[in-house]
Scaffold this active site. Structure first.
Site, PDB file in Angstrom:
ATOM      1  N   CYS A 138      31.359  97.721  -1.899  1.00  0.00           N
ATOM      2  CA  CYS A 138      29.964  98.052  -1.676  1.00  0.00           C
ATOM      3  C   CYS A 138      29.207  98.218  -2.876  1.00  0.00           C
ATOM      4  CB  CYS A 138      29.606  99.016  -0.602  1.00  0.00           C
ATOM      5  SG  CYS A 138      30.468 100.743  -0.939  1.00  0.00           S
ATOM      6  N   ASP A 147      30.071 103.278  -9.331  1.00  0.00           N
ATOM      7  CA  ASP A 147      30.569 104.556  -9.736  1.00  0.00           C
ATOM      8  C   ASP A 147      32.074 104.457 -10.458  1.00  0.00           C
ATOM      9  OD1 ASP A 147      28.746 106.784  -9.441  1.00  0.00           O
ATOM     10  OD2 ASP A 147      28.889 106.475  -7.305  1.00  0.00           O
ATOM     11  N   GLU A 162      35.822 105.126  -5.556  1.00  0.00           N
ATOM     12  CA  GLU A 162      34.685 105.001  -6.713  1.00  0.00           C
ATOM     13  C   GLU A 162      35.299 105.975  -7.872  1.00  0.00           C
ATOM     14  OE1 GLU A 162      30.994 105.829  -5.106  1.00  0.00           O
ATOM     15  OE2 GLU A 162      31.498 107.285  -3.718  1.00  0.00           O
ATOM     16  N   HIS A 182      19.430 103.825  -8.998  1.00  0.00           N
ATOM     17  CA  HIS A 182      19.058 103.631  -7.498  1.00  0.00           C
ATOM     18  C   HIS A 182      17.768 103.062  -7.029  1.00  0.00           C
ATOM     19  CE1 HIS A 182      22.392 106.338  -7.027  1.00  0.00           C
ATOM     20  NE2 HIS A 182      22.781 105.760  -5.830  1.00  0.00           N
TER      21      HIS A 182
END
Ligand code: PEP
Ligand code: MG
Length: 569
Positions: free
Chosen positions: A500, A453, A429, A186
């Protein structure tokens, strides 16, 4: 030279700001009480003025709610109960000041943590923060603080937490380098949305770097040069200029559509973490927001879950500022590496496989309902799509959708204006959802493929671990087949599919995704114009042929060779 993973492109040349918490070894020592009391009192005064200073410097950069944490810390530092207990201990036991601070702090933390009340649990965190600063001030150790940076620096750290990253000031932080992490950790994602060059996953970084060193961060190649020569500085200054010039040249595509040579149009949208990122989307020619990661709203909140009103304001701002363009908001995706200051997760062996995202929201429907109400209320300010993260089963989707419908009906009954055009979709995901996409497409309005993911779970390779980062293989035919199943499943039911995950903005993946029929590509804002250039120079028929060949290959390397040939044709 040290090597890592280029996570957010660019070049930076500056001084190192080494972000490490000092390690304090505190032992009990016999001491003269008066001297220790005087030491403590001086440290206490410095602690208070440090907090005042940080608050002053942070104001203007942080929101009112974020600034409140400093008031709570000041209140703690001014609490006569806390300082009284420390002074009593020094006097009664003739011990050293730092030991007394440490002992009293541990006692208070244990007391607050044992209370079954979130407010008091939060006070435990305040005691830890404030007394850590006091101990450092007693022994003369420096506590690093990102908000106090006032010169151009490259931050060097083991990792940056998402809330560290969201507080970075681009004016001063010209880049960062971390020892751990991969392209989809992240901190890397935040670096891209802030447009700060970043290299992550650099083994041995912290041992090699000292605070104040000169550093060149080459976040194109994923390299770091310490204490460079004058020639190296000149060479990289030139490279930085070229990078910036190339970026400028792409601006001619700012207002063009993303259409292939044979007339096939796709949508290039951006991923955002906060309402502030919307400007970057517009400046980079984004055609919408394909992923608004709302968890940052929760992570930046200090003491409690953000209220319905606070959330409503954030969602409304994004929708209004996107001016009628599509905004896909993802409901709370917390857990894994994303933690909250005011909510304790029970320890789990594998948090990425545990209690997170929609699993938590379907369990704590109070939290979920508040978010849905805020979203539904904001829906009249633009074109809203809502999606649920980490959906594994049809029941999870149906349950989440039913709660959405209930909240919508309640708001209508209350006389609140709501849009009747909200699309409700899901992230794909988890491999189970990709495999069953044709069935999911009967209930979901759209899909957005979360490849960060999806790849992590398909390859069973932790996205945070640089040791297994070689398994992050977006071009592996197994991943391409899961993507194909998802897109085909949606199209069969007349639904659209976006992506995304970071793969959507990867120039090596874009041609294949185009050929697989992806409708919407959502990426870091800075990747949009390079992707648009690529798409406008291709034809859909070539992309389809490329995708078909890629699906039949054995390895990611083979697919990569194919793509290179196709792009250079
Ligand atoms: C993903 O998993 O690809 C995704 C977009 O979500 P996140 O990176 O926030 O987990
Ligand atoms: Mg995800």
């Amino acid at each position: 030279m040290l090597k890592g993973i280029a996570a957010s492109q660019g070049i930076a040349i500056a001084k190192v700001y080494k972000l490490v918490q000092p390690e304090l070894v505190i032992e009990r020592k016999e001491a003269v009480a008066e001297e220790e009391v005087a030491k403590f009192e001086a440290a206490l005064e410095k602690t208070k003025s440090d907090i005042e200073l940080i608050k002053e410097r942070a104001s203007g950069k942080l929101s009112e709610a974020e600034l409140e944490i400093f008031d709570a810390h000041l209140m703690m530092a001014n609490d006569p109960e806390l300082s009284g207990q420390i002074i009593d201990m020094i006097k009664n036991e003739n011990c050293n000041a730092e030991y007394a601070v440490d002992s009293v702090a541990n006692m208070m933390v244990a007391m607050f943590e044992s209370m079954d009340n979130d407010y008091f649990k939060e006070r435990a965190a305040d005691v830890k923060d404030v007394t850590f600063r006091m101990k450092c001030n007693v022994v003369g150790a420096v506590v690093p603080d990102l908000t106090t940076i006032n010169e151009r620096v490259v931050i060097v750290a083991e990792d940056l937490t998402p809330s560290d990253t969201s507080q970075l000031d681009k004016k001063y932080t010209v880049g960062f380098a971390t020892q751990i992490g991969g392209r989809t950790s992240h901190s890397a994602i935040m670096a891209r949305s802030l447009e700060i060059p970043a290299v992550v996953g650099i083994p041995g970084l912290l041992d090699a770097v000292n605070h104040g060193d000169e550093i060149i961060l080459d976040a194109i190649e994923g390299e770091v040069i310490l204490n460079p020569t004058a020639e190296q500085v000149a060479e990289y200054t030139e490279k930085m200029k070229k990078f910036n010039d190339d970026k400028e040249a792409l601006k001619v595509l700012l207002h063009s559509k993303s259409v292939t040579k044979d007339g096939h149009e796709v949508e290039l949208a951006a991923n955002i973490g906060t309402p502030k990122d919307v400007q970057g989307v517009i400046d980079n020619g984004g055609e919408g927001v394909g992923l608004y990661r709302t968890e940052f709203l929760y992570m930046n909140s200090e003491t409690d879950f953000p209220s319905e009103e606070e959330q409503f304001e954030a969602y409304k701002t994004v929708l209004e500022n996107m001016n009628g363009k599509k905004v896909v908001v993802r409901t709370l995706d917390i857990g894994g590496d994303k933690k909250l200051k005011y909510f304790t997760f029970d320890p789990e062996m594998n948090p990425f496989l545990g209690y997170r995202a929609i699993r938590l929201c379907l369990d704590r429907t109070d939290i979920f309902r508040t978010q849905l109400r805020a979203l539904i209320r904001a829906s009249v300010y633009g074109k809203l799509c809502i999606m649920f993260p980490m959906i594994a089963t049809i029941n999870e989707f149906n349950n989440a959708k039913a709660i959405f419908e209930e909240e919508k009906a309640k708001l209508i009954a209350e006389g609140v204006a709501v849009s009747d055009k909200i699309e409700v979709g899901m992230m794909v995901e988890i491999p189970a959802a990709a495999v069953l996409a044709d069935q999911f497409a009967k209930v979901a309005d759209f899909f957005s493929i979360g490849t960060n993911d999806l790849i992590q779970y398909s390859m069973a390779a932790d996205r945070m671990s640089e040791k297994v980062s070689y398994l992050y293989q977006p071009l592996n035919p197994s991943i391409l087949r899961l993507i194909k199943m998802t897109i085909d499943g949606a199209h069969k039911e007349g639904k659209w599919t976006g992506m995304c995950g970071e793969m959507a903005g990867d120039p090596m993946a874009v041609p294949v995704l185009l050929g697989l029929g992806l409708d919407e590509f959502s990426m870091s804002a800075t990747s949009i114009l390079p992707a648009r250039k690529l798409i406008t120079e291709m034809s859909l028929s070539d992309a389809k042929a490329l995708a078909e060949e890629a699906l039949a290959k054995n390895t990611a390397e083979e697919v990569s060779e194919l793509v290179k040939k196709a792009i250079n044709k």
